[in-house]
Design a protein around this motif. Sequence first.
Motif, PDB file in Angstrom:
ATOM      1  N   TYR A 177       0.601  -1.331   0.071  1.00  0.00           N
ATOM      2  CA  TYR A 177      -0.181  -0.115   0.033  1.00  0.00           C
ATOM      3  C   TYR A 177       0.890   1.265  -0.143  1.00  0.00           C
ATOM      4  CZ  TYR A 177      -3.444   3.390   1.387  1.00  0.00           C
ATOM      5  OH  TYR A 177      -4.308   4.567   1.529  1.00  0.00           O
ATOM      6  N   ASP A 178       0.584   2.026  -0.821  1.00  0.00           N
ATOM      7  CA  ASP A 178       1.347   3.595  -1.054  1.00  0.00           C
ATOM      8  C   ASP A 178       0.395   4.432  -0.368  1.00  0.00           C
ATOM      9  OD1 ASP A 178       2.705   5.581  -1.593  1.00  0.00           O
ATOM     10  OD2 ASP A 178       2.575   5.501  -3.853  1.00  0.00           O
ATOM     11  N   GLU A 179       0.864   4.933   1.057  1.00  0.00           N
ATOM     12  CA  GLU A 179       0.093   5.700   1.862  1.00  0.00           C
ATOM     13  C   GLU A 179      -0.031   7.215   1.119  1.00  0.00           C
ATOM     14  OE1 GLU A 179       1.306   5.856   5.886  1.00  0.00           O
ATOM     15  OE2 GLU A 179       0.755   3.811   6.011  1.00  0.00           O
ATOM     16  N   THR A 180       0.938   7.677   0.432  1.00  0.00           N
ATOM     17  CA  THR A 180       0.802   8.787  -0.297  1.00  0.00           C
ATOM     18  C   THR A 180      -0.358   8.970  -1.187  1.00  0.00           C
ATOM     19  OG1 THR A 180       2.197   8.129  -1.958  1.00  0.00           O
ATOM     20  CG2 THR A 180       3.222   9.127  -0.145  1.00  0.00           C
ATOM     21  N   LYS A 181      -1.001   7.902  -1.577  1.00  0.00           N
ATOM     22  CA  LYS A 181      -1.764   8.240  -2.484  1.00  0.00           C
ATOM     23  C   LYS A 181      -3.447   8.014  -1.459  1.00  0.00           C
ATOM     24  CE  LYS A 181       0.203   6.320  -6.477  1.00  0.00           C
ATOM     25  NZ  LYS A 181       0.800   5.171  -6.984  1.00  0.00           N
ATOM     26  N   ARG A 182      -3.511   7.890  -0.153  1.00  0.00           N
ATOM     27  CA  ARG A 182      -4.621   7.750   0.480  1.00  0.00           C
ATOM     28  C   ARG A 182      -5.254   9.121   0.243  1.00  0.00           C
ATOM     29  NH1 ARG A 182      -4.982   4.542   5.238  1.00  0.00           N
ATOM     30  NH2 ARG A 182      -2.951   5.002   5.495  1.00  0.00           N
ATOM     31  N   ARG A 183      -6.619   9.280   0.046  1.00  0.00           N
ATOM     32  CA  ARG A 183      -7.510  10.361  -0.010  1.00  0.00           C
ATOM     33  C   ARG A 183      -8.496  10.363   0.850  1.00  0.00           C
ATOM     34  NH1 ARG A 183      -5.503  12.726  -4.639  1.00  0.00           N
ATOM     35  NH2 ARG A 183      -7.654  13.700  -5.250  1.00  0.00           N
ATOM     36  N   MET A 184      -9.062  11.623   1.191  1.00  0.00           N
ATOM     37  CA  MET A 184      -9.960  11.859   2.131  1.00  0.00           C
ATOM     38  C   MET A 184     -11.139  13.209   1.554  1.00  0.00           C
ATOM     39  SD  MET A 184      -8.548  13.589   5.337  1.00  0.00           S
ATOM     40  CE  MET A 184     -10.080  14.173   5.974  1.00  0.00           C
ATOM     41  N   ALA A 185     -12.167  12.997   2.041  1.00  0.00           N
ATOM     42  CA  ALA A 185     -12.910  14.374   1.619  1.00  0.00           C
ATOM     43  C   ALA A 185     -12.826  15.400   2.754  1.00  0.00           C
ATOM     44  CB  ALA A 185     -14.443  13.905   1.635  1.00  0.00           C
ATOM     45  N   VAL A 186     -12.442  16.427   2.004  1.00  0.00           N
ATOM     46  CA  VAL A 186     -12.465  17.698   3.047  1.00  0.00           C
ATOM     47  C   VAL A 186     -13.276  18.933   2.658  1.00  0.00           C
ATOM     48  CG1 VAL A 186     -10.881  19.655   3.360  1.00  0.00           C
ATOM     49  CG2 VAL A 186      -9.831  17.419   3.173  1.00  0.00           C
ATOM     50  N   ILE A 187     -14.071  19.272   3.865  1.00  0.00           N
ATOM     51  CA  ILE A 187     -15.342  19.973   3.680  1.00  0.00           C
ATOM     52  C   ILE A 187     -14.571  21.646   3.706  1.00  0.00           C
ATOM     53  CG2 ILE A 187     -17.545  20.918   4.338  1.00  0.00           C
ATOM     54  CD1 ILE A 187     -17.863  17.871   5.296  1.00  0.00           C
ATOM     55  N   ASP A 188     -14.959  22.390   2.833  1.00  0.00           N
ATOM     56  CA  ASP A 188     -14.671  24.023   2.929  1.00  0.00           C
ATOM     57  C   ASP A 188     -15.500  24.472   3.757  1.00  0.00           C
ATOM     58  OD1 ASP A 188     -14.127  26.492   2.597  1.00  0.00           O
ATOM     59  OD2 ASP A 188     -13.790  26.402   0.495  1.00  0.00           O
ATOM     60  N   GLU A 189     -15.157  24.864   5.073  1.00  0.00           N
ATOM     61  CA  GLU A 189     -15.907  25.347   6.055  1.00  0.00           C
ATOM     62  C   GLU A 189     -16.699  26.680   5.583  1.00  0.00           C
ATOM     63  OE1 GLU A 189     -14.987  25.163  10.094  1.00  0.00           O
ATOM     64  OE2 GLU A 189     -14.375  23.239   9.951  1.00  0.00           O
ATOM     65  N   GLU A 190     -16.195  27.408   4.896  1.00  0.00           N
ATOM     66  CA  GLU A 190     -16.369  28.845   4.238  1.00  0.00           C
ATOM     67  C   GLU A 190     -17.909  28.553   3.365  1.00  0.00           C
ATOM     68  OE1 GLU A 190     -13.737  31.377   2.882  1.00  0.00           O
ATOM     69  OE2 GLU A 190     -12.645  31.325   4.575  1.00  0.00           O
ATOM     70  N   LYS A 191     -17.646  27.411   2.730  1.00  0.00           N
ATOM     71  CA  LYS A 191     -18.820  27.129   1.761  1.00  0.00           C
ATOM     72  C   LYS A 191     -19.902  26.442   2.441  1.00  0.00           C
ATOM     73  CE  LYS A 191     -16.099  26.896  -2.620  1.00  0.00           C
ATOM     74  NZ  LYS A 191     -15.615  26.182  -3.608  1.00  0.00           N
TER      75      LYS A 191
END
Lengths: 208, 330
Positions: free
Chosen positions: B262-276
């Motif tokens: 497993y290549d950890e640098t490719k792990r992704r997650m959803a990030v919510i823009d709090e301003e929007k």
Amino acid sequence: MEGVQNIVMIVISAALVNNFVLSRFLGICPFLGMSKKIETAIGMSAAVTFVMALASVFTWIVQKLLLQPLWLVKFGVAADKVPDLMYLQTIAFILVIAALVQFVEMLIQKTNPSLYSALGVYLPLITTNCAVLGVVLINMQSEFTLVESLFNGVGAALGFSIALILFAGVRERLDDADIPKPFKGFPIALISAGLLSIAFMAFQGLAG
Amino acid sequence: MLNNILAAAGVIGALGLIFGVLLALASKFFAVEVNPLIGQVREALPGANCGACGYPGCDGFAKAVAEGSAQINGCPVCTSEQVENLGKIMGVETEGVEPLVAVVRCQGTIENASLKYVYEGITNCAAASQLADGYKACKYACLGLGNCAKVCPVDAITIVDNVAQIDRDKCIACGKCAAECPRGIIGLVPVSAATIIKCRATAKGAEVRNACKVGCIGCGICAKVCPMGAIEMVNDLPVIDYDKCTNCGICAEKCPRECISYDETKRRMAVIDEEKCVGCTMCKKACSYDAIEGELKQKHKVDPEKCVGCEACVSKCPVDAITMQPNEKK
């Protein structure tokens, strides 16, 4: 009869004694580049023969008609007033050869696509092939007539073909031979070319 | 003086003109009809003439593409934009055509795999493979004699600790190594794939356990823990469907035999823009993993521990506040 003898001498001299590749060392690029397979070597030889023969004729005409227009004397121009454009010889001849090669390229592409793709990049390279330019310049230097020029061109091309096809045969054998690692590929090809050249030195005796 | 210049210019000019006209006529007369696609494809290529595609230069590749004998993504120099252009010319769908990379599905280094005997024959995997199924206890293991490295046109393969290793930056995914390997342990996966099954042993669990420290025993845990259902067990071996895989890495974490890399640098997650974010809870409802916190009309947050990067929430957000970003917290 003497004319025929003269022409035979010119052809033999150009093809064997003063072989373009192996004695004059002209046209080494296609000699090494196109000699991996006998088939492509034959194709290249045919193209070079065609171009050399045509180039000999056309450059002769250009030389006598434009560069040294001595025919103007007949029309009343004083012999010392005839323009001498000999310094344009190289550029004019290259122009002629380049145009011829272009023409041959189109002709081959139309008539023989497989030969066209086999010749690949080497066909356009005939344009700047020193063997072709060498032939036409030697024609002029030796002050050959039109017919003599033509046969000198054909003889030179014949010599080029002999050298190329012989060498292609040698290289096809080299492919299967057990060659020490440092000599594999190009080095052994160059060494064989040198040996072939030494073999052709024997023809020097013919002229003597 | 002037006469000389004029004569020279006149002679060469006239010669050029005559030859030009003759050649123009000849090109009309001897015109060869070529597939117009070849020209278009050729223009869309980068023109490096490097030959890495396996064809003689860009012209050869363009011809092969136009004739349909080569894939449009066969040029390793092309950017994805250029590949898209090629797709447009050829009328081929390019979406989902992702560049591939070769992977070696074996971790049987000298340290991990036990040896059956000491091999002293010729340096050729195919020959060694013939001799009692190879010198390693596992008959699926990489023999590390470098048949693949020999056929690799870009020198991307090296043998480290008796196992082939592929330099991903050099690999052009030509597939020659995969075809050459007598054990069939080299495969092609999408470049973006972070999770790779590193074993090809279909033998029974106990047998694999005896032969190798990191062999797959076919327990199926990875298939069970995969939140996306992207892993299927085929012949006691997991197969990852990279269309479904979101690179969350849970399977690699849970594998008891450590045979999933497993290549950890490719792990992704959803990030919510709090301003929007307007606090509509749409994303929370869309999340199958309970990874999004926050009440109605409040700003939402994503728990990096729980998020698997499935992107299900992204399209649901009415204000486009969610983006996928590298997940470093996990």
